[in-house]
Design an enzyme around this catalytic site. Structure first.
Site, PDB file in Angstrom:
ATOM      1  N   ASP A  11       0.836  -1.197   0.000  1.00  0.00           N
ATOM      2  CA  ASP A  11       0.000   0.000   0.000  1.00  0.00           C
ATOM      3  C   ASP A  11       0.878   1.257   0.000  1.00  0.00           C
ATOM      4  O   ASP A  11       1.645   1.476   0.935  1.00  0.00           O
ATOM      5  CB  ASP A  11      -0.869  -0.054   1.262  1.00  0.00           C
ATOM      6  CG  ASP A  11      -1.788   1.141   1.402  1.00  0.00           C
ATOM      7  OD1 ASP A  11      -1.835   2.001   0.496  1.00  0.00           O
ATOM      8  OD2 ASP A  11      -2.467   1.218   2.443  1.00  0.00           O
ATOM      9  N   ILE A  12       0.727   2.074  -1.015  1.00  0.00           N
ATOM     10  CA  ILE A  12       1.575   3.266  -1.151  1.00  0.00           C
ATOM     11  C   ILE A  12       1.301   4.295  -0.051  1.00  0.00           C
ATOM     12  O   ILE A  12       2.176   5.081   0.295  1.00  0.00           O
ATOM     13  CB  ILE A  12       1.391   3.895  -2.563  1.00  0.00           C
ATOM     14  CG1 ILE A  12       2.577   4.784  -2.931  1.00  0.00           C
ATOM     15  CG2 ILE A  12       0.071   4.646  -2.676  1.00  0.00           C
ATOM     16  CD1 ILE A  12       2.594   5.218  -4.398  1.00  0.00           C
ATOM     17  N   ASN A  25      -7.758  11.155 -11.537  1.00  0.00           N
ATOM     18  CA  ASN A  25      -8.465  11.398 -12.799  1.00  0.00           C
ATOM     19  C   ASN A  25      -8.515  12.903 -13.025  1.00  0.00           C
ATOM     20  O   ASN A  25      -8.199  13.681 -12.127  1.00  0.00           O
ATOM     21  CB  ASN A  25      -9.853  10.753 -12.809  1.00  0.00           C
ATOM     22  CG  ASN A  25     -10.722  11.272 -11.702  1.00  0.00           C
ATOM     23  OD1 ASN A  25     -10.977  12.482 -11.624  1.00  0.00           O
ATOM     24  ND2 ASN A  25     -11.163  10.394 -10.814  1.00  0.00           N
ATOM     25  N   GLY A  33      -9.597   2.801  -6.599  1.00  0.00           N
ATOM     26  CA  GLY A  33      -8.215   2.338  -6.658  1.00  0.00           C
ATOM     27  C   GLY A  33      -7.297   3.119  -5.730  1.00  0.00           C
ATOM     28  O   GLY A  33      -7.660   3.468  -4.601  1.00  0.00           O
ATOM     29  N   VAL A  34      -6.108   3.425  -6.232  1.00  0.00           N
ATOM     30  CA  VAL A  34      -5.117   4.095  -5.392  1.00  0.00           C
ATOM     31  C   VAL A  34      -5.576   5.515  -5.045  1.00  0.00           C
ATOM     32  O   VAL A  34      -5.291   6.025  -3.950  1.00  0.00           O
ATOM     33  CB  VAL A  34      -3.735   4.057  -6.085  1.00  0.00           C
ATOM     34  CG1 VAL A  34      -3.662   4.935  -7.312  1.00  0.00           C
ATOM     35  CG2 VAL A  34      -2.640   4.401  -5.094  1.00  0.00           C
ATOM     36  N   ASP A  35      -6.308   6.154  -5.935  1.00  0.00           N
ATOM     37  CA  ASP A  35      -6.853   7.494  -5.704  1.00  0.00           C
ATOM     38  C   ASP A  35      -7.775   7.485  -4.471  1.00  0.00           C
ATOM     39  O   ASP A  35      -7.648   8.325  -3.572  1.00  0.00           O
ATOM     40  CB  ASP A  35      -7.635   7.907  -6.963  1.00  0.00           C
ATOM     41  CG  ASP A  35      -7.949   9.386  -7.031  1.00  0.00           C
ATOM     42  OD1 ASP A  35      -7.460  10.147  -6.182  1.00  0.00           O
ATOM     43  OD2 ASP A  35      -8.695   9.778  -7.953  1.00  0.00           O
ATOM     44  N   SER A 125      -2.170   3.931 -14.429  1.00  0.00           N
ATOM     45  CA  SER A 125      -3.018   3.479 -15.557  1.00  0.00           C
ATOM     46  C   SER A 125      -3.253   1.968 -15.632  1.00  0.00           C
ATOM     47  O   SER A 125      -3.987   1.519 -16.513  1.00  0.00           O
ATOM     48  CB  SER A 125      -2.480   3.942 -16.923  1.00  0.00           C
ATOM     49  OG  SER A 125      -2.762   5.307 -17.140  1.00  0.00           O
ATOM     50  N   GLY A 127      -4.771  -0.028 -13.523  1.00  0.00           N
ATOM     51  CA  GLY A 127      -5.968  -0.525 -12.850  1.00  0.00           C
ATOM     52  C   GLY A 127      -7.172  -0.318 -13.750  1.00  0.00           C
ATOM     53  O   GLY A 127      -7.266  -0.886 -14.842  1.00  0.00           O
TER      54      GLY A 127
HETATM   55  P1  ADP Z   1      -5.761   3.969 -12.971  1.00  0.00           P
HETATM   56  O1  ADP Z   1      -7.108   4.601 -13.093  1.00  0.00           O
HETATM   57  O2  ADP Z   1      -4.626   4.919 -13.282  1.00  0.00           O
HETATM   58  O3  ADP Z   1      -5.678   2.677 -13.707  1.00  0.00           O
HETATM   59  P2  ADP Z   1      -6.030   2.543 -10.416  1.00  0.00           P
HETATM   60  O4  ADP Z   1      -5.987   3.144  -9.056  1.00  0.00           O
HETATM   61  O5  ADP Z   1      -7.256   1.861 -10.852  1.00  0.00           O
HETATM   62  O6  ADP Z   1      -5.592   3.737 -11.400  1.00  0.00           O
HETATM   63  O7  ADP Z   1      -4.833   1.522 -10.557  1.00  0.00           O
HETATM   64  C1  ADP Z   1      -3.477   1.903 -10.636  1.00  0.00           C
HETATM   65  C2  ADP Z   1      -2.624   0.897  -9.876  1.00  0.00           C
HETATM   66  O8  ADP Z   1      -2.695   1.182  -8.485  1.00  0.00           O
HETATM   67  C3  ADP Z   1      -3.083  -0.544 -10.039  1.00  0.00           C
HETATM   68  O9  ADP Z   1      -1.932  -1.348 -10.361  1.00  0.00           O
HETATM   69  C4  ADP Z   1      -3.611  -0.912  -8.653  1.00  0.00           C
HETATM   70  O10 ADP Z   1      -3.357  -2.288  -8.355  1.00  0.00           O
HETATM   71  C5  ADP Z   1      -2.779  -0.023  -7.768  1.00  0.00           C
HETATM   72  N1  ADP Z   1      -3.292   0.269  -6.421  1.00  0.00           N
HETATM   73  C6  ADP Z   1      -4.553   0.249  -5.946  1.00  0.00           C
HETATM   74  N2  ADP Z   1      -4.585   0.593  -4.648  1.00  0.00           N
HETATM   75  C7  ADP Z   1      -3.297   0.844  -4.281  1.00  0.00           C
HETATM   76  C8  ADP Z   1      -2.647   1.250  -3.076  1.00  0.00           C
HETATM   77  N3  ADP Z   1      -3.336   1.465  -1.937  1.00  0.00           N
HETATM   78  N4  ADP Z   1      -1.295   1.396  -3.083  1.00  0.00           N
HETATM   79  C9  ADP Z   1      -0.583   1.199  -4.208  1.00  0.00           C
HETATM   80  N5  ADP Z   1      -1.122   0.827  -5.377  1.00  0.00           N
HETATM   81  C10 ADP Z   1      -2.467   0.647  -5.418  1.00  0.00           C
END
Ligand code: ADP
Length: 175
Positions: A11-12, A25, A33-35, A125, A127
């Site tokens: 987890d970042i 976005n 997702g990560v956002d 990008s 996810g």
């Molecule tokens: P995008 O819309 O740019 O594709 P996403 O958030 O859907 O963004 O996914 C981007 C990457 O972030 C994916 O590889 C996903 O597995 C990863 N991700 C999701 N949650 C976390 C987190 N808490 N920490 C790090 N990476 C994450």
């Protein structure tokens, strides 16, 4: 005395680096997702700051694809956040590679210009936006290696892989 590139799984949001990069976005108003994880962990003041940035820019284009914006990090352990907007994958003939490279390049330059020496990237990008993970990883690693030649103050770059597939791909690319 080049920067160190490291691979991290997980987890970042928990990372104690100078700046973490958000795969946002173009509205900057949060998402999944990560956002979503970054906004939840940072708290509501992050959304307030993003809304102020968005209000000063054309509707829906607070941060165009391939660009990057700096904000505070609020409750996160890092000092600052960089929000960058990766391309949605449409098959590869719509400038996706250049736009994805631009996310990494502009984020590194923004960090460099703001005195942020350690930076963590998610796999932008790959996810919901559907970019093929192998292609995205190759662009991320190549772009970061290239841009580090222009960013003498950046000491450490972390690639943070949330899923096993990305982790394996980055492990191969970074050796
Ligand atoms: P995008 O819309 O740019 O594709 P996403 O958030 O859907 O963004 O996914 C981007 C990457 O972030 C994916 O590889 C996903 O597995 C990863 N991700 C999701 N949650 C976390 C987190 N808490 N920490 C790090 N990476 C994450």
């Amino acid at each position: 005395m080049g920067a160190v590139i490291e691979l991290v799984q997980g987890d970042i949001t928990v990372l104690d680096v100078d700046v973490i990069v958000n795969a946002a976005n173009s509205s900057l108003m949060g998402g999944g997702g990560v956002d979503g994880a970054i906004h939840r962990a940072a708290g509501p003041l992050l959304l307030e700051e993003c809304a102020k940035i968005a209000a000063a820019r054309p509707a829906g284009h607070a941060c165009p694809t391939g660009e990057a914006v700096l904000t505070g990090a609020y409750k996160l352990p890092c000092k600052k956040l960089i929000h960058t907007v990766g391309p949605v994958w449409h098959g590869g003939r719509y400038g996706e590679a250049e736009l994805l490279a631009s996310c990494y390049r502009k984020s590194l330059l923004l960090a460099e210009n703001n005195g942020l020496k350690t930076i963590a990237f998610p796999n932008i990008s790959t996810g919901v936006y559907g970019y093929p993970k192998d292609k995205a990883a190759a662009i991320a690693v190549q772009t970061v290696r290239d841009v580090l030649a222009e960013t003498p103050n950046i000491a450490r770059v972390l690639f943070v892989c949330f899923d096993r597939e990305n982790l394996d791909l980055y492990r191969q690319l970074l050796g």
